[in-house]
Design a protein around this motif. Structure first.
Motif, PDB file in Angstrom:
ATOM      1  N   VAL A 152      -7.107  -6.758 -12.211  1.00 52.59           N
ATOM      2  CA  VAL A 152      -6.334  -7.246 -13.919  1.00 52.59           C
ATOM      3  C   VAL A 152      -5.634  -8.436 -13.411  1.00 52.59           C
ATOM      4  O   VAL A 152      -5.339  -9.831 -13.965  1.00 52.59           O
ATOM      5  N   ILE A 153      -4.894  -8.414 -12.483  1.00 52.33           N
ATOM      6  CA  ILE A 153      -3.687  -9.518 -11.734  1.00 52.33           C
ATOM      7  C   ILE A 153      -4.324  -9.023 -10.168  1.00 52.33           C
ATOM      8  O   ILE A 153      -3.628  -8.352  -9.920  1.00 52.33           O
ATOM      9  N   PRO A 154      -4.689 -10.466  -9.661  1.00 52.64           N
ATOM     10  CA  PRO A 154      -4.575 -10.146  -8.458  1.00 52.64           C
ATOM     11  C   PRO A 154      -3.917 -10.835  -6.921  1.00 52.64           C
ATOM     12  O   PRO A 154      -3.941 -10.234  -5.897  1.00 52.64           O
ATOM     13  N   SER A 155      -2.784 -11.310  -8.049  1.00 50.78           N
ATOM     14  CA  SER A 155      -1.435 -11.814  -7.663  1.00 50.78           C
ATOM     15  C   SER A 155      -1.103 -10.724  -7.060  1.00 50.78           C
ATOM     16  O   SER A 155       0.560 -10.396  -7.034  1.00 50.78           O
ATOM     17  N   PHE A 156      -0.662  -9.277  -7.615  1.00 53.37           N
ATOM     18  CA  PHE A 156       0.444  -8.583  -7.977  1.00 53.37           C
ATOM     19  C   PHE A 156       0.843  -7.838  -6.477  1.00 53.37           C
ATOM     20  O   PHE A 156      -0.078  -7.179  -6.374  1.00 53.37           O
ATOM     21  N   ARG A 157       1.892  -7.334  -6.816  1.00 50.37           N
ATOM     22  CA  ARG A 157       2.551  -7.477  -5.156  1.00 50.37           C
ATOM     23  C   ARG A 157       3.644  -5.680  -4.544  1.00 50.37           C
ATOM     24  O   ARG A 157       4.110  -5.704  -3.825  1.00 50.37           O
ATOM     25  N   GLY A 158       4.100  -5.833  -6.635  1.00 45.35           N
ATOM     26  CA  GLY A 158       4.703  -4.290  -6.205  1.00 45.35           C
ATOM     27  C   GLY A 158       5.650  -4.481  -7.354  1.00 45.35           C
ATOM     28  O   GLY A 158       5.442  -4.701  -8.724  1.00 45.35           O
ATOM     29  N   VAL A 159       6.774  -3.579  -7.329  1.00 40.61           N
ATOM     30  CA  VAL A 159       7.315  -3.169  -8.264  1.00 40.61           C
ATOM     31  C   VAL A 159       8.875  -3.183  -7.949  1.00 40.61           C
ATOM     32  O   VAL A 159       9.338  -2.899  -6.496  1.00 40.61           O
ATOM     33  N   LYS A 160       9.853  -4.044  -8.486  1.00 40.14           N
ATOM     34  CA  LYS A 160      10.784  -4.136  -8.765  1.00 40.14           C
ATOM     35  C   LYS A 160      11.620  -1.943  -9.348  1.00 40.14           C
ATOM     36  O   LYS A 160      11.529  -2.507 -10.748  1.00 40.14           O
ATOM     37  N   PHE A 161      11.828  -1.346  -8.888  1.00 37.49           N
ATOM     38  CA  PHE A 161      11.394  -0.116  -9.442  1.00 37.49           C
ATOM     39  C   PHE A 161      13.264   0.682 -10.208  1.00 37.49           C
ATOM     40  O   PHE A 161      13.501   0.659  -8.520  1.00 37.49           O
ATOM     41  N   SER A 162      13.809   0.151 -10.820  1.00 32.36           N
ATOM     42  CA  SER A 162      14.961   1.024 -11.321  1.00 32.36           C
ATOM     43  C   SER A 162      15.256   1.406 -12.275  1.00 32.36           C
ATOM     44  O   SER A 162      15.934   1.606 -13.131  1.00 32.36           O
ATOM     45  N   GLY A 163      14.336   2.566 -12.209  1.00 33.49           N
ATOM     46  CA  GLY A 163      14.298   4.034 -12.607  1.00 33.49           C
ATOM     47  C   GLY A 163      14.626   5.065 -11.595  1.00 33.49           C
ATOM     48  O   GLY A 163      14.742   4.787 -10.391  1.00 33.49           O
ATOM     49  N   SER A 164      14.670   6.387 -12.564  1.00 34.37           N
ATOM     50  CA  SER A 164      15.683   7.582 -11.324  1.00 34.37           C
ATOM     51  C   SER A 164      13.934   8.781 -11.176  1.00 34.37           C
ATOM     52  O   SER A 164      14.663   9.551 -11.040  1.00 34.37           O
ATOM     53  N   ASP A 165      13.170   7.920 -11.733  1.00 34.72           N
ATOM     54  CA  ASP A 165      12.188   9.138 -11.687  1.00 34.72           C
ATOM     55  C   ASP A 165      11.640   8.972 -10.938  1.00 34.72           C
ATOM     56  O   ASP A 165      10.353   8.317 -10.166  1.00 34.72           O
ATOM     57  N   LEU A 166      12.299  10.010  -9.548  1.00 36.26           N
ATOM     58  CA  LEU A 166      11.399  10.522  -8.212  1.00 36.26           C
ATOM     59  C   LEU A 166       9.717  10.589  -7.983  1.00 36.26           C
ATOM     60  O   LEU A 166       9.234  10.211  -7.193  1.00 36.26           O
ATOM     61  N   MET A 167       9.652  11.106  -8.742  1.00 41.00           N
ATOM     62  CA  MET A 167       8.198  12.118  -8.855  1.00 41.00           C
ATOM     63  C   MET A 167       7.165  10.421  -9.150  1.00 41.00           C
ATOM     64  O   MET A 167       6.564  10.139  -8.965  1.00 41.00           O
ATOM     65  N   ASP A 168       7.592   9.799 -10.212  1.00 43.34           N
ATOM     66  CA  ASP A 168       7.279   8.870 -10.464  1.00 43.34           C
ATOM     67  C   ASP A 168       6.976   7.282  -9.206  1.00 43.34           C
ATOM     68  O   ASP A 168       5.926   6.463  -8.984  1.00 43.34           O
ATOM     69  N   LEU A 169       8.142   7.151  -8.351  1.00 42.57           N
ATOM     70  CA  LEU A 169       8.507   6.423  -7.600  1.00 42.57           C
ATOM     71  C   LEU A 169       7.302   6.828  -6.661  1.00 42.57           C
ATOM     72  O   LEU A 169       7.158   6.245  -5.834  1.00 42.57           O
ATOM     73  N   GLY A 170       7.582   7.809  -6.294  1.00 42.46           N
ATOM     74  CA  GLY A 170       6.766   8.518  -4.865  1.00 42.46           C
ATOM     75  C   GLY A 170       5.529   8.047  -5.760  1.00 42.46           C
ATOM     76  O   GLY A 170       4.087   7.723  -4.393  1.00 42.46           O
ATOM     77  N   GLN A 171       5.289   8.303  -6.444  1.00 42.77           N
ATOM     78  CA  GLN A 171       3.472   8.532  -6.690  1.00 42.77           C
ATOM     79  C   GLN A 171       3.091   6.614  -7.291  1.00 42.77           C
ATOM     80  O   GLN A 171       1.634   6.228  -6.630  1.00 42.77           O
ATOM     81  N   CYS A 172       4.002   6.217  -7.160  1.00 42.14           N
ATOM     82  CA  CYS A 172       4.069   4.686  -6.714  1.00 42.14           C
ATOM     83  C   CYS A 172       3.580   4.230  -5.327  1.00 42.14           C
ATOM     84  O   CYS A 172       2.090   3.647  -4.770  1.00 42.14           O
ATOM     85  N   ILE A 173       4.580   5.101  -4.502  1.00 44.64           N
ATOM     86  CA  ILE A 173       4.127   4.434  -3.177  1.00 44.64           C
ATOM     87  C   ILE A 173       3.450   5.166  -2.532  1.00 44.64           C
ATOM     88  O   ILE A 173       2.703   4.009  -1.587  1.00 44.64           O
ATOM     89  N   SER A 174       2.925   6.395  -2.465  1.00 48.82           N
ATOM     90  CA  SER A 174       1.724   7.510  -2.018  1.00 48.82           C
ATOM     91  C   SER A 174      -0.103   6.283  -2.924  1.00 48.82           C
ATOM     92  O   SER A 174      -0.630   6.174  -2.179  1.00 48.82           O
ATOM     93  N   TYR A 175       0.536   5.325  -3.575  1.00 46.82           N
ATOM     94  CA  TYR A 175      -0.975   4.241  -3.990  1.00 46.82           C
ATOM     95  C   TYR A 175      -1.117   3.429  -3.558  1.00 46.82           C
ATOM     96  O   TYR A 175      -2.075   3.213  -3.449  1.00 46.82           O
ATOM     97  N   ILE A 176      -0.203   2.461  -3.306  1.00 51.58           N
ATOM     98  CA  ILE A 176       0.270   1.680  -3.115  1.00 51.58           C
ATOM     99  C   ILE A 176      -0.822   0.731  -1.791  1.00 51.58           C
ATOM    100  O   ILE A 176      -0.162   1.565  -0.935  1.00 51.58           O
ATOM    101  N   PRO A 177      -1.445   0.467  -1.936  1.00 53.12           N
ATOM    102  CA  PRO A 177      -2.185  -0.951  -0.410  1.00 53.12           C
ATOM    103  C   PRO A 177      -0.738  -1.851   0.561  1.00 53.12           C
ATOM    104  O   PRO A 177       0.271  -1.244  -0.024  1.00 53.12           O
ATOM    105  N   PRO A 178      -0.726  -1.455   1.326  1.00 55.86           N
ATOM    106  CA  PRO A 178      -0.193  -1.884   2.628  1.00 55.86           C
ATOM    107  C   PRO A 178       0.406  -3.136   2.058  1.00 55.86           C
ATOM    108  O   PRO A 178       1.871  -3.407   2.518  1.00 55.86           O
TER     109      PRO A 178
END
Ligand SMILES: CC(=O)N[C@@H]([C@@H](O)[C@H](O)[C@H](O)CO)[C@@H](O)CC(=O)C(=O)O
Length: 313
Positions: free
Chosen positions: A163-189
């Motif tokens: 739905v957002i072809p221009s999506f390029r990532g996240v500025k992650f200012s949260g402290s949930d390292l599990m959510d952070l890790g699950q984002c990193i393991s998901y994202i394309p290069p």
């Protein structure tokens, strides 16, 4: 007790007009030079939390974004403009403007007065914004401590590129390292996750973040570059030493009352430039507090007996 005389109340000559611009554009050029030359900072994220974007008018935000883009040209690698507002319309207007001024990317926080009720609703809000600037790299700015919107970011970004072809990532200012890790393991290069809790960066680097965006990098940027280099070369002792120093500084400041106003005062004092006061409801930092934190900074970062091995050039 005599009755007070009736008084004629004169009207302010400019009763409903805004006072002349209260933002100082002229300091942006010198500030870019300071960031680059003294802090080794090559990318900027403007009109975010530290830039008090939510206290600025849309017009002021446009002027600031324009000046940052103009003055950073040829000096900074990237200017990412935060365009999030409470109103979808204002956010779209700023996104469209960022595209016109050729910003390198845009970021958007979750609206925080009427909050999105789920990750799906937030994704739809972001989609509506991105569609007004479809060619600009788009980042979701996750900052639950400020917005109160703590959606699961992995859930938000799964399939978001459809739905957002221009999506390029996240500025992650949260402290949930599990959510952070699950984002990193998901994202394309070609996407990145940029971490935004300065005192916890090393943990996030271990998890695999691609960069860091933070308020304290205005004055510890060169140290953080060394932290990242140490991490990348496997020198964890050095990386921890630097991280612990930043934690000491932040925890000292938090005990005295650390906020955007204090940060701004530190930026003033440590850059040597007059960046001006914050805007209400953020209060100007009391002089004694700024002095105490600056002394702590000077002792920890400029006492060569303590930090000779990673003293900034
Ligand atoms: C909530 C908040 O202000 N977080 C800061 C941090 O740099 C924070 O000040 C620092 O980690 C100290 O706690 C940044 O993430 C904000 C930021 O990058 C921005 O200005 O948008």
């Amino acid at each position: 007790n005599p009755c007070p005389k009736k008084q004629v109340i004169t009207r302010d000559p400019l009763p409903l007009k805004l006072k002349p611009i209260e933002i100082n554009l002229s300091v942006i050029g010198p500030y870019i030079d300071y960031l680059k030359e003294k802090q080794g900072v090559n990318n900027v994220f403007v009109n975010g939390t530290t830039g008090e974007s939510m206290s600025l008018s849309v017009e002021e935000r446009k002027l600031l974004a324009e000046e940052w883009c103009r003055k950073a040209k040829g000096k900074m690698d990237q200017v990412i403009v935060h365009v999030g507002c409470l109103s979808l319309k204002d956010t779209q207007e700023l996104a469209h403007h960022a595209a016109q001024i050729e910003a390198d990317g845009i970021a958007v926080i979750a609206p925080s007065f009427f909050k999105p009720s789920s990750a799906d609703v937030l994704r739809t809000f972001l989609q509506e914004v991105a569609s007004t600037a479809p060619t600009l790299p788009f980042y979701y700015y996750h900052v639950p401590s400020v917005t109160g919107v703590n959606v699961n970011v992995r859930e938000l970004i799964e399939g978001i590129e459809k739905v957002i072809p221009s999506f390029r990532g996240v500025k992650f200012s949260g402290s949930d390292l599990m959510d952070l890790g699950q984002c990193i393991s998901y994202i394309p290069p070609h996407w990145s996750v940029l971490y935004g809790i300065d005192e916890q960066l090393l943990g996030a680097l271990v998890m695999g973040v691609h960069g860091a965006v933070g308020s304290t990098y205005n004055y510890v940027g060169c140290h953080v570059n060394k932290l990242i280099s140490a991490f990348e070369t496997g020198d964890l002792v050095q990386a921890r030493t630097i991280q612990f120093k930043i934690q000491e500084l932040v925890s000292f400041a938090i005990k005295l009352g650390f906020d955007v106003g204090v940060n701004k005062q530190l930026m003033n004092e440590l850059s040597g430039l007059d960046l001006g006061p914050p805007r209400l409801p953020v209060m100007t930092c009391p002089a004694a507090r700024a002095l105490a934190i600056k002394q702590k900074y000077d002792n920890d970062y400029f006492d060569s007996r303590l930090v000779t091995d990673y003293f900034c050039d």
